[in-house]
Design an enzyme around this catalytic site. Structure first.
Site, PDB file in Angstrom:
ATOM      1  N   LYS A  22       0.833  -1.225   0.000  1.00  0.00           N
ATOM      2  CA  LYS A  22       0.000   0.000   0.000  1.00  0.00           C
ATOM      3  C   LYS A  22       0.857   1.260   0.000  1.00  0.00           C
ATOM      4  O   LYS A  22       0.600   2.189  -0.766  1.00  0.00           O
ATOM      5  CB  LYS A  22      -0.904  -0.010   1.244  1.00  0.00           C
ATOM      6  CG  LYS A  22      -1.582   1.328   1.522  1.00  0.00           C
ATOM      7  CD  LYS A  22      -2.490   1.291   2.725  1.00  0.00           C
ATOM      8  CE  LYS A  22      -1.850   1.570   4.047  1.00  0.00           C
ATOM      9  NZ  LYS A  22      -1.537   2.986   4.320  1.00  0.00           N
ATOM     10  N   ASN A  23       1.856   1.287   0.869  1.00  0.00           N
ATOM     11  CA  ASN A  23       2.567   2.553   1.064  1.00  0.00           C
ATOM     12  C   ASN A  23       3.598   2.873  -0.012  1.00  0.00           C
ATOM     13  O   ASN A  23       4.243   3.916   0.031  1.00  0.00           O
ATOM     14  CB  ASN A  23       3.184   2.605   2.468  1.00  0.00           C
ATOM     15  CG  ASN A  23       2.104   2.825   3.515  1.00  0.00           C
ATOM     16  OD1 ASN A  23       0.975   3.207   3.181  1.00  0.00           O
ATOM     17  ND2 ASN A  23       2.426   2.565   4.767  1.00  0.00           N
ATOM     18  N   CYS A 117      -4.825   8.304   9.029  1.00  0.00           N
ATOM     19  CA  CYS A 117      -5.090   7.799  10.379  1.00  0.00           C
ATOM     20  C   CYS A 117      -4.681   8.842  11.408  1.00  0.00           C
ATOM     21  O   CYS A 117      -3.703   9.561  11.222  1.00  0.00           O
ATOM     22  CB  CYS A 117      -4.323   6.500  10.621  1.00  0.00           C
ATOM     23  SG  CYS A 117      -4.989   5.100   9.702  1.00  0.00           S
ATOM     24  N   ARG A 122       0.318  15.140  12.823  1.00  0.00           N
ATOM     25  CA  ARG A 122       1.091  14.591  11.688  1.00  0.00           C
ATOM     26  C   ARG A 122       1.467  15.772  10.798  1.00  0.00           C
ATOM     27  O   ARG A 122       0.837  16.010   9.765  1.00  0.00           O
ATOM     28  CB  ARG A 122       0.284  13.529  10.931  1.00  0.00           C
ATOM     29  CG  ARG A 122       0.022  12.292  11.762  1.00  0.00           C
ATOM     30  CD  ARG A 122      -0.697  11.222  10.980  1.00  0.00           C
ATOM     31  NE  ARG A 122       0.180  10.490  10.065  1.00  0.00           N
ATOM     32  CZ  ARG A 122      -0.242   9.521   9.260  1.00  0.00           C
ATOM     33  NH1 ARG A 122      -1.513   9.177   9.238  1.00  0.00           N
ATOM     34  NH2 ARG A 122       0.599   8.897   8.457  1.00  0.00           N
ATOM     35  N   ASP A 307       3.928   0.440  12.214  1.00  0.00           N
ATOM     36  CA  ASP A 307       2.693  -0.132  11.667  1.00  0.00           C
ATOM     37  C   ASP A 307       2.473  -1.593  12.089  1.00  0.00           C
ATOM     38  O   ASP A 307       1.456  -2.199  11.713  1.00  0.00           O
ATOM     39  CB  ASP A 307       2.685  -0.018  10.128  1.00  0.00           C
ATOM     40  CG  ASP A 307       2.553   1.425   9.674  1.00  0.00           C
ATOM     41  OD1 ASP A 307       2.137   2.272  10.488  1.00  0.00           O
ATOM     42  OD2 ASP A 307       2.884   1.714   8.512  1.00  0.00           O
ATOM     43  N   ARG A 399      -9.102  -0.081   4.262  1.00  0.00           N
ATOM     44  CA  ARG A 399      -8.142   0.827   3.614  1.00  0.00           C
ATOM     45  C   ARG A 399      -6.836   0.120   3.277  1.00  0.00           C
ATOM     46  O   ARG A 399      -6.124   0.541   2.369  1.00  0.00           O
ATOM     47  CB  ARG A 399      -7.816   1.999   4.550  1.00  0.00           C
ATOM     48  CG  ARG A 399      -8.970   2.921   4.769  1.00  0.00           C
ATOM     49  CD  ARG A 399      -8.588   4.038   5.686  1.00  0.00           C
ATOM     50  NE  ARG A 399      -7.497   4.793   5.090  1.00  0.00           N
ATOM     51  CZ  ARG A 399      -6.980   5.892   5.594  1.00  0.00           C
ATOM     52  NH1 ARG A 399      -7.461   6.371   6.718  1.00  0.00           N
ATOM     53  NH2 ARG A 399      -6.005   6.518   4.999  1.00  0.00           N
TER      54      ARG A 399
HETATM   55  N1  EPU Z   1       7.006  14.142  10.668  1.00  0.00           N
HETATM   56  C1  EPU Z   1       7.246  15.476  10.935  1.00  0.00           C
HETATM   57  N2  EPU Z   1       7.149  16.368   9.897  1.00  0.00           N
HETATM   58  C2  EPU Z   1       6.854  15.986   8.638  1.00  0.00           C
HETATM   59  C3  EPU Z   1       6.634  14.615   8.347  1.00  0.00           C
HETATM   60  C4  EPU Z   1       6.711  13.721   9.408  1.00  0.00           C
HETATM   61  O1  EPU Z   1       7.497  15.844  12.078  1.00  0.00           O
HETATM   62  O2  EPU Z   1       6.806  16.846   7.750  1.00  0.00           O
HETATM   63  C5  EPU Z   1       7.091  13.165  11.766  1.00  0.00           C
HETATM   64  C6  EPU Z   1       5.765  12.450  11.992  1.00  0.00           C
HETATM   65  O3  EPU Z   1       4.910  13.188  12.845  1.00  0.00           O
HETATM   66  C7  EPU Z   1       6.212  11.133  12.585  1.00  0.00           C
HETATM   67  C8  EPU Z   1       7.544  10.886  11.891  1.00  0.00           C
HETATM   68  O4  EPU Z   1       7.972  12.137  11.368  1.00  0.00           O
HETATM   69  O5  EPU Z   1       6.439  11.285  13.958  1.00  0.00           O
HETATM   70  C9  EPU Z   1       7.518   9.888  10.753  1.00  0.00           C
HETATM   71  O6  EPU Z   1       6.456  10.204   9.847  1.00  0.00           O
HETATM   72  P1  EPU Z   1       6.562   9.831   8.308  1.00  0.00           P
HETATM   73  O7  EPU Z   1       6.601  11.081   7.528  1.00  0.00           O
HETATM   74  O8  EPU Z   1       7.657   8.838   8.128  1.00  0.00           O
HETATM   75  O9  EPU Z   1       5.165   9.114   8.064  1.00  0.00           O
HETATM   76  P2  EPU Z   1       4.162   9.296   6.847  1.00  0.00           P
HETATM   77  O10 EPU Z   1       4.883   9.425   5.587  1.00  0.00           O
HETATM   78  O11 EPU Z   1       3.138  10.302   7.205  1.00  0.00           O
HETATM   79  C10 EPU Z   1       4.055   6.743   6.333  1.00  0.00           C
HETATM   80  C11 EPU Z   1       2.971   5.716   6.207  1.00  0.00           C
HETATM   81  C12 EPU Z   1       2.447   5.346   7.576  1.00  0.00           C
HETATM   82  C13 EPU Z   1       3.590   4.868   8.451  1.00  0.00           C
HETATM   83  C14 EPU Z   1       4.704   5.918   8.492  1.00  0.00           C
HETATM   84  C15 EPU Z   1       5.932   5.473   9.265  1.00  0.00           C
HETATM   85  C16 EPU Z   1       1.993   6.255   4.082  1.00  0.00           C
HETATM   86  C17 EPU Z   1       0.826   6.743   3.322  1.00  0.00           C
HETATM   87  N3  EPU Z   1       1.891   6.242   5.407  1.00  0.00           N
HETATM   88  O12 EPU Z   1       3.429   7.887   6.898  1.00  0.00           O
HETATM   89  O13 EPU Z   1       1.572   4.243   7.343  1.00  0.00           O
HETATM   90  O14 EPU Z   1       3.116   4.641   9.755  1.00  0.00           O
HETATM   91  O15 EPU Z   1       5.102   6.249   7.160  1.00  0.00           O
HETATM   92  O16 EPU Z   1       6.468   4.318   8.711  1.00  0.00           O
HETATM   93  O17 EPU Z   1       2.990   5.853   3.505  1.00  0.00           O
HETATM   94  C18 EPU Z   1      -0.217   2.769   7.771  1.00  0.00           C
HETATM   95  O18 EPU Z   1       0.068   2.185   6.718  1.00  0.00           O
HETATM   96  O19 EPU Z   1      -1.043   2.299   8.609  1.00  0.00           O
HETATM   97  C19 EPU Z   1       0.437   4.042   8.077  1.00  0.00           C
HETATM   98  C20 EPU Z   1      -0.015   4.873   9.000  1.00  0.00           C
END
Ligand code: EPU
Length: 418
Positions: A22-23, A117, A122, A307, A399
């Site tokens: 998915k991701n 989620c 975030r 996750d 999802r």
């Molecule tokens: N963060 C910041 N600023 C930013 C971006 C992130 O402070 O601009 C922080 C976040 O708050 C968090 C950390 O950095 O504490 C890591 O967040 P990351 O950006 O890596 O997460 P994401 O890209 O929003 C993806 C997956 C999530 C998964 C995370 C971590 C997708 C669509 N989502 O989220 O997947 O938990 O990486 O591996 O790719 C799921 O599949 O259930 C899911 C939530």
């Protein structure tokens, strides 16, 4: 609203084939905008987040045609620089990739604030910081809209992330693929989805090296072209079935996985006394009647994935002794705890950790999924519990898990929608 109804205590046996990731599917879908051509994507998971992402693309002028349930042809030549409906983008975090893709292709973008989620805050500051380093000007026109412009075009630069963010790494890679000159991302995220996205972009003519390490180098190219690309398997779906085997004391052969991606999960299962066998791209997990507690801290890849946190808590709720699961990524990822406790678990949240006192048995209850992986955690608990569990809010589970009911039934679970 539909619910999942599960009569627990059946040991799960058999084979399950893992779907595409998915991701990485989500950024690949939004990434096709930057490609401005025809792409064929294979091994696409049949889940509601993907349907929503494809619908969003169609709303801005892409054409989407399925060859079969897991193969789609996306033509983005007709995509226009316009903002997709807010009710679409606000339902998923991955819609933030529209920003990188549109900045790369049109030099400007207008996108609603992403959703996804709810694990507490975030932010998207790292995405913005990355785009600004490439020369984009980002403004928030209203509370819900983000606008980007590139008065002098996008130009390569060094981008340093304080936190190894999956989304920000992917988004900057996407925009930088079409920037002038070379971009270097330092402290890049290293997740398998980053590698999958880089491989997709390279198949489209991008010049990206180092994906999978903490330094990624992107030499900008003038244009990208269409390709045929097969997505990697979903490590979190695979991990969820591995934990389901352990929690029910059954034995499941999980096919179509990359064992290297599963190392942190396999190692934790072995550590608590559950055998894990690897043969080619198949992992077999065989549950035992009793297993130990442990300590887990979630971390960016190759650390233990956030996750998989809730699913492991469901398993450790049945372990002998105490366990601690501390969260290193999302402070708000503990909403599943009160639901698991309704099923007889003994878990307390102290600061950023779940303190789990293992119990002999869980029992059925009426519970609700609060997010995607919290939903998966309740499914695992329900499969292991005595009696009937009813899980509501299952749209969260839809999802991210393809044919969950069918796959679990084929392993011997008593599960239905109702
Ligand atoms: N963060 C910041 N600023 C930013 C971006 C992130 O402070 O601009 C922080 C976040 O708050 C968090 C950390 O950095 O504490 C890591 O967040 P990351 O950006 O890596 O997460 P994401 O890209 O929003 C993806 C997956 C999530 C998964 C995370 C971590 C997708 C669509 N989502 O989220 O997947 O938990 O990486 O591996 O790719 C799921 O599949 O259930 C899911 C939530």
């Amino acid at each position: 609203m539909e619910k999942l109804i599960i009569r627990g205590s059946n040991r799960l046996y058999g084979d399950v084939k893992i779907s595409g990731m998915k991701n990485s599917a989500l950024p690949v879908i939004f990434g096709t905008i930057a490609v401005n051509d025809v792409c064929t994507i294979k091994n696409l998971p049949d889940i509601s987040d993907i349907a929503l992402a494809l619908e969003t693309l169609e709303m801005i002028g892409a054409t989407v045609r399925f060859i079969d349930t897991s193969t789609v042809i996306i033509d983005t030549r007709g995509v226009q620089m316009k903002s997709p409906p807010l009710e679409h983008v606000s339902k998923m975090r991955a819609s933030i990739y529209l920003l990188g893709a549109m900045l790369g292709r049109f030099g400007k973008a207008e996108v609603g604030y992403p959703g996804g989620c709810d694990f507490g805050l975030r932010p998207i500051n790292l995405h913005i910081k990355g785009f600004e380093a490439l020369g984009a000007k980002i403004t928030f026109s209203t509370a819900a809209m983000i606008e980007g412009e590139t008065p002098n075009g996008l130009a390569g630069n060094i981008v340093y992330f304080d936190i190894a963010s999956v989304g920000a790494t992917i988004n900057v890679m996407l925009a930088a693929a079409l920037a002038k000159g070379t971009t270097v991302i330092e402290n890049a995220a290293r997740e398998p989805h980053i590698v999958d996205m880089a491989c997709f972009l390279n198949a489209c003519g991008a010049n990206i090296s180092g994906a999978g390490t903490s330094m990624i180098r992107i030499k900008g190219v003038e244009r990208l072209h269409g390709c045929t690309y097969e997505l990697a398997p979903d490590m979190i779906e695979a991990g969820t079935y591995m934990v389901a085997a352990a929690a029910t004391g059954g034995s499941i052969c999980v096919h179509n996985v990359v064992p290297k991606h599963m190392e942190s999960i396999s190692a934790k299962l072995r550590e608590i006394g559950i055998p894990v066998g690897i043969m080619g791209n198949t992992i077999t997990v065989t549950g035992t009647d009793s297993f130990r507690g442990t300590e887990i801290r979630t971390n960016p890849y190759p650390g233990f994935p956030t996750d998989m946190h809730p699913q492991f808590s469901a398993l450790l709720a049945l372990s002998k002794g105490m366990s601690t699961v501390s969260e290193g990524i999302y402070s708000g990822r503990f909403k599943y705890v009160s639901e698991l406790n309704k099923m007889g678990a003994n878990i307390e949240v102290v600061e950023n950790a779940a303190l789990i006192n293992g119990v002999e048995k869980l029992h059925g209850a009426s519970v609700k999924a609060t997010d995607l992986r919290a939903g998966a955690c309740l499914v695992i608990a329900a499969l292991a519990a005595e009696g009937i569990t009813t899980i509501s809010n299952i749209e969260y589970i839809d999802r991210g898990y393809e044919n969950l009911v069918e796959k679990l039934r084929s392993l011997g679970a008593d599960i239905r929608r109702g």
